[in-house]
Design a protein around this motif. Structure first.
Motif, PDB file in Angstrom:
ATOM      1  N   GLU A   1       0.817  -1.212   0.000  1.00  0.00           N
ATOM      2  CA  GLU A   1       0.000   0.000   0.000  1.00  0.00           C
ATOM      3  C   GLU A   1       0.852   1.264   0.000  1.00  0.00           C
TER       4      GLU A   1
ATOM      5  N   LYS B   1      -6.752  -8.941  -5.745  1.00  0.00           N
ATOM      6  CA  LYS B   1      -7.431  -7.693  -5.374  1.00  0.00           C
ATOM      7  C   LYS B   1      -6.539  -6.488  -5.667  1.00  0.00           C
ATOM      8  N   PHE B   2      -5.265  -6.669  -5.415  1.00  0.00           N
ATOM      9  CA  PHE B   2      -4.306  -5.588  -5.669  1.00  0.00           C
ATOM     10  C   PHE B   2      -4.282  -5.218  -7.156  1.00  0.00           C
TER      11      PHE B   2
ATOM     12  N   SER C   1      -6.684  -5.252  -9.287  1.00  0.00           N
ATOM     13  CA  SER C   1      -7.855  -4.495  -9.731  1.00  0.00           C
ATOM     14  C   SER C   1      -7.749  -3.005  -9.428  1.00  0.00           C
ATOM     15  N   THR C   2      -6.870  -2.649  -8.498  1.00  0.00           N
ATOM     16  CA  THR C   2      -6.754  -1.235  -8.118  1.00  0.00           C
ATOM     17  C   THR C   2      -5.441  -0.605  -8.570  1.00  0.00           C
ATOM     18  N   GLU C   3      -4.447  -1.401  -8.892  1.00  0.00           N
ATOM     19  CA  GLU C   3      -3.128  -0.870  -9.249  1.00  0.00           C
ATOM     20  C   GLU C   3      -3.162  -0.186 -10.617  1.00  0.00           C
ATOM     21  N   GLN C   4      -2.416   0.934 -10.722  1.00  0.00           N
ATOM     22  CA  GLN C   4      -2.374   1.700 -11.960  1.00  0.00           C
ATOM     23  C   GLN C   4      -1.005   1.615 -12.657  1.00  0.00           C
TER      24      GLN C   4
ATOM     25  N   LYS D   1       1.790  -3.851 -12.069  1.00  0.00           N
ATOM     26  CA  LYS D   1       0.735  -4.781 -12.500  1.00  0.00           C
ATOM     27  C   LYS D   1       1.341  -6.006 -13.180  1.00  0.00           C
TER      28      LYS D   1
ATOM     29  N   TYR E   1      -8.669 -13.386 -14.217  1.00  0.00           N
ATOM     30  CA  TYR E   1      -8.451 -11.936 -14.349  1.00  0.00           C
ATOM     31  C   TYR E   1      -8.340 -11.541 -15.821  1.00  0.00           C
TER      32      TYR E   1
END
Length: 961
Positions: free
Chosen positions: A141, A177-178, A180-183, A188, A206
């Motif tokens: 995080e 889960k990570f 789906s939010t990582e940019q 990624k 995924y």
């Protein structure tokens, strides 16, 4: 024992730093001195020193440092040192390190966090890692992508440890889960790659969930997606259809690497025409857009592979491939032409030849230094097109004849050989070719080209005007006779024997003198004439190319001139009604022949005429003086018939080679063909099965199914390797009575060897620290360091060893197996049998022209001469045995090997996977005692292939298997 480390450091062993000096540097406050001390310590450790006394010093004085360089060197130091005792337990002092690592993982500086996480990727001690797991997960995080990226790598490495799943039970779910939010694209990619290796189902889920966004992902992410698709489709071919759509969409990606990998993946997964065309189009586009020559060569290799398996689909792209000729690199141009020549059909040959003609005309500019070599390649390509499709010969032959006088002799030779073949295979072009050849003959400067052109003139000048024009052209190119000026032949001979006392002598008798026009004149006894040594009469270089070549002592060309004149005079007798003209032409021809003999026997040239040329010219003189019907038939008919037979043999050989290249697989007539569409007996059930199968399928998937059916029906689906062949490649490394049994399956690829070693523990004890230690001799190199294993009683272990090959040379792999047991403190060593790598695994039969063979034979410096020593009594059987034993191709045509004369000479050729050429000449003679005698000569550019091939022939020539 050397230590492994991710850092490669140069170290001079001649001046090692003392441990005390390093300790003093580390205890001080000078940061540069500490950095130098840490570097010296690391270098000593990498070279086998232990330095246990430095650990506490480093913990006290280096650990608290805030300098980034010192912290990086500290992590390298911790990576190298032994962290466990002899029994595999973590040393107590390592607890001191854990606290420092935890502090680094919560350090405010992202660089310190990142390098520490990267260090944890190379740590295998679970006792050290376990307390750090919460801190590692917390870094997922962190605000900076550098930290998150390395945190993913650390989690992936820990999860792969033997007990890693126990410490990170929910790691795959957390990473999913990570994702789906990582940019950040790089982060990624690491996360997806972890799912790919550790939880493949989640990675597939995924991918399929975000299938519409794949084209928007970054290059690194897309490369992992392609790798995942390849892995999934290999294990489960039934799901191939849903992934091919993803690959097709990625063909339009902005990244060149992704597009290239997409095309390769498409070819490996599908044989549907739509997929193959898409891949081939992609390769062609990359071929034109990329400027790097290495990339172009790789793309041409891929296109060549497609041509071998999907020729019909590649034919439509032939013009796109030809555009690669715009590259100035000769290797690229050569590969391009090789591919194109095998894709030519009656539909596209005109377009291809037109392009090649334009390229030939570009080489006349002389801007590039290798234009001559490129022109030669183009001429050979046009020659091949014209032989396969004679209708295009008329469009190129006259253009190419402009290059008969080319300074590049090889190029000019290719042209004249092309003309010689075309004039025989295209009778309609005979008149225009002969006329053009006579017009451009004076431009030829090379003796070999002149010889071939003269043969064409002598054979194909059939009408009266052609024969007369041919004789006139030859006379003009020879210039005025004689070739040297002389007044008194005998006095000239006398003057060469006696000392010359004066610069002139007096002619005291009446003797005939030869004038410049070949007539005789008489001198007066009272006249005094200055006599000098014979002098060459140099003709005009613009009209006397034959004369200038003759005056260099090339009497083989003189013999060809004599034969051509003899043929032309014999043919003149058939087409010329006037006997006077025939006699005049014969007299002039005889005069030319006699003048050449006089030139050869004079002292003008440093070397006299050779016996073969002398006999040949003398035979022509006798022929013109006394012509019989049998001799006329031999000279005017049989010679042409022999040439026609040679062409037919060449065409037959090329046909056989093309058939051999075509990889056609056949199934046995009693093999089962399974048509799954027709499995059901009832029509309704059949329709239901067809509808359920085809419903929702794309056109590409339907094509793929049809192609698979065709392959099954034609027997193209075969096993990768025959079971018997596999058994032949298994080598026993230890004896049956050894406590450890080992055998290796050897797989030889082009540039590497894979040893799949099976080790079996035949004892009742656990073998600890078992290590397979290998070494090589020759141009072989081990890729990986040996690892230690623990082997339970009566269990087995598969160990793979990769060895790189750098040249075609017979190599030897040897080594031993080392292990420990709990009862015996000493290490036990089992010596392995040697593995000999055969040169036959690296060479394959190849084809080259006779001219190229002779050129290489004269250039190559390494030769190995092997005496024939065999029990085989027949020359042809011996040659066949050598060909089979050496895996080479015989370049000598079968027609030249026919008959039973007791002699045999043949040329063999092969090429290695490294591009090395292997040339072999077999010369044998049958003795009176029915035994074969002679030599086998091997030549190559490198010593290794000559010696290895010689050893192979020596071993095999007796007739053994």
């Amino acid at each position: 024992m050397e230590k492994t480390c991710s850092l490669l450091v140069h170290f001079d062993k001649g001046t090692p730093a003392l441990a005390n000096e390093i300790k003093e540097a580390l205890e001080g406050n000078d940061v540069p001195a500490k950095i130098d001390g840490m570097k010296n310590a690391i270098m000593l450790l990498l070279n086998g020193e232990t330095l246990p006394q430095l650990f506490i010093t480093i913990v006290r004085y280096v650990l608290p440092s805030e300098d980034h360089t010192i912290q990086k060197l500290l992590l390298l130091y911790l990576e190298i040192i032994d962290k466990t005792d002899g029994k595999g337990r973590v040393l107590p002092e390592m607890i001191l390190i854990c606290q420092n690592l935890r502090n680094n993982l919560i350090h405010p500086n992202e660089y310190i966090r990142g390098v520490t996480l990267r260090f944890l990727c190379r740590l295998n001690e679970v006792d050290i890692i376990e307390p750090l797991i919460p801190s590692i997960l917390a870094n997922l995080e962190h605000r900076h992508p550098y930290v998150r990226r390395n945190a993913i790598s650390a989690i992936s490495s820990i999860y792969k440890l033997p007990n890693g799943e126990q410490f990170l039970v929910d790691a795959p779910e957390t990473i999913e889960k990570f994702l789906s939010t990582e940019q950040d694209q790089s982060t990624k990619r690491n996360a997806f790659f972890m799912l790919f290796n550790c939880a493949q189902d989640r990675a597939i889920n995924y991918l399929l969930t975000n299938v519409d966004r794949v084209s928007d992902w970054g290059e690194l992410m897309q490369m992992v997606v392609l790798e995942l698709i390849r892995k999934v489709c290999r294990t489960n071919k039934a799901e191939k259809g849903k992934y091919i759509k993803i690959i097709i969409s990625l063909l339009n990606a902005p990244s060149v690497a992704v597009v290239y990998e997409c095309a390769g993946t498409l070819v490996s997964l599908s044989s549907a025409p739509t997929a193959i065309k898409a891949a081939a189009n992609t390769y062609c586009q990359l071929l034109l857009s990329q400027s790097d020559n290495n990339v172009k060569l790789i793309l041409l290799d891929r296109l060549n592979e497609l041509k071998s398996s999907h020729r019909e689909l590649m034919i439509d792209l032939i013009m796109d491939v030809l555009r690669a000729l715009s590259s100035p690199n000769l290797d690229i141009r050569r590969k391009t032409l090789d591919i194109v020549l095998e894709l030519i059909t009656p539909r596209n040959v005109s377009e291809v030849v037109l392009t090649l003609k334009k390229e030939v005309m570009k080489t006349q500019s002389g801007e590039l230094e290798k234009n001559g070599e490129y022109r030669q390649m183009l001429i050979q390509a046009i020659h091949s097109c014209a032989i396969k499709f004679p209708e295009v010969a008329s469009t190129v032959v006259h253009l190419l004849m402009d290059f008969l006088g080319d300074n590049n002799i090889a190029s000019a030779m290719d042209v004249v050989i092309f003309v010689r073949e075309i004039i025989e295979t295209n009778p309609k072009l005979r008149v225009s070719i002969v006329t053009r050849l006579l017009d451009t003959f004076y431009q030829i400067r090379a003796a070999r080209v002149c010889s071939c052109a003269l043969w064409i003139i002598g054979e194909y000048s059939l009408s009266l005007s052609e024969v007369e024009s041919a004789i006139s052209t030859i006379k003009q190119c020879l210039g005025d006779l004689p070739f040297f000026s002389v007044s008194e032949n005998e006095d000239a001979a006398d003057s060469s024997k006696k000392p010359q006392q004066a610069s002139s002598i007096t002619v005291s008798s009446r003797r005939p003198a030869i004038l410049a026009d070949g007539t005789y004149a008489t001198q007066s006894a009272a006249s005094e004439t200055a006599f000098s040594a014979p002098a060459v009469v140099q003709g005009s270089l613009t009209t006397g190319n034959l004369r200038s070549l003759l005056l260099t002592g090339d009497f083989f060309l003189g013999a060809v001139i004599a034969c051509t004149l003899a043929k032309l005079c014999l043919r003149l007798e058939e087409v010329q009604p006037s006997k006077v003209e025939v006699n005049k032409a014969s007299s002039n021809a005889l005069l030319i022949m006699v003048s050449m003999l006089q030139l050869g026997q004079s002292s003008v040239l440093p070397h006299p005429i050779d016996n073969d040329s002398y006999d040949r010219i003398l035979l022509c003189i006798r022929l013109l003086c006394n012509t019989g019907d049998a001799a006329r038939k031999i000279w005017l008919t049989t010679c042409r018939e022999s040439f026609v037979k040679m062409l037919s043999d060449k065409q037959l050989r090329e046909t056989e080679e093309s058939k051999a290249k075509a990889q056609v697989t056949h199934s046995q007539p009693d093999d089962l063909i399974d048509f799954y569409h027709l499995k059901s007996r009832k029509i309704s059930v059949l329709c239901e099965s067809l509808l359920s199968k085809f419903q929702g399928m794309s056109q590409l998937e339907l094509e793929d199914e049809v192609q698979d059916d065709l392959k099954r029906a034609t027997g193209e689906f075969v096993k990768d390797a025959d079971d018997a062949n596999k058994l032949n490649r298994i080598i026993q490394l230890t004896g049956f009575s050894d406590p450890v049994y080992a055998e290796a399956y050897v797989t030889v690829h082009h540039y590497d060897i894979v040893l799949d070693v099976t080790i079996i523990n035949r004892t009742k004890e656990t073998l600890q620290n078992l290590c397979l230690e290998l070494a090589t001799m020759g141009d072989l190199k081990l890729v990986e360091r040996p690892q230690n294993y623990t082997l339970a009683p009566e269990s087995s272990k598969q160990i793979k060893a990769n060895i790189k090959v750098s040249s075609t040379e017979t190599g030897v792999i040897f080594g031993n197996i080392v292990y420990e047991t709990s009862n015996v403190l000493e290490r036990t060593v089992v010596v392995l049998n040697d593995i000999h790598i055969d040169i036959m695994d690296y060479i394959s039969p190849a084809v080259c022209s006779d001219t190229a063979f002779r050129t290489m034979w004269s250039e190559f410096e390494w030769e190995n001469k092997v005496a024939v020593n065999t029990t085989i009594a027949n020359e042809k059987e011996f040659l066949d045995h050598i060909i089979k034993s050496t895996n080479m191709r015989c370049l000598t045509p079968s027609s030249a090997l026919e008959g039973d004369c007791g002699f045999l000479a043949a040329n063999l050729y092969a090429k290695s996977v490294f591009g090395e050429d292997a040339l072999v000449n077999v010369s044998v003679e049958k003795q009176t005692d029915e035994k074969l005698n002679g030599y086998i000569r091997i030549r190559s550019k490198t010593q290794g292939i000559a010696l290895s091939l010689g050893d192979k022939i020596t071993l095999k020539q007796k007739g053994g298997s």
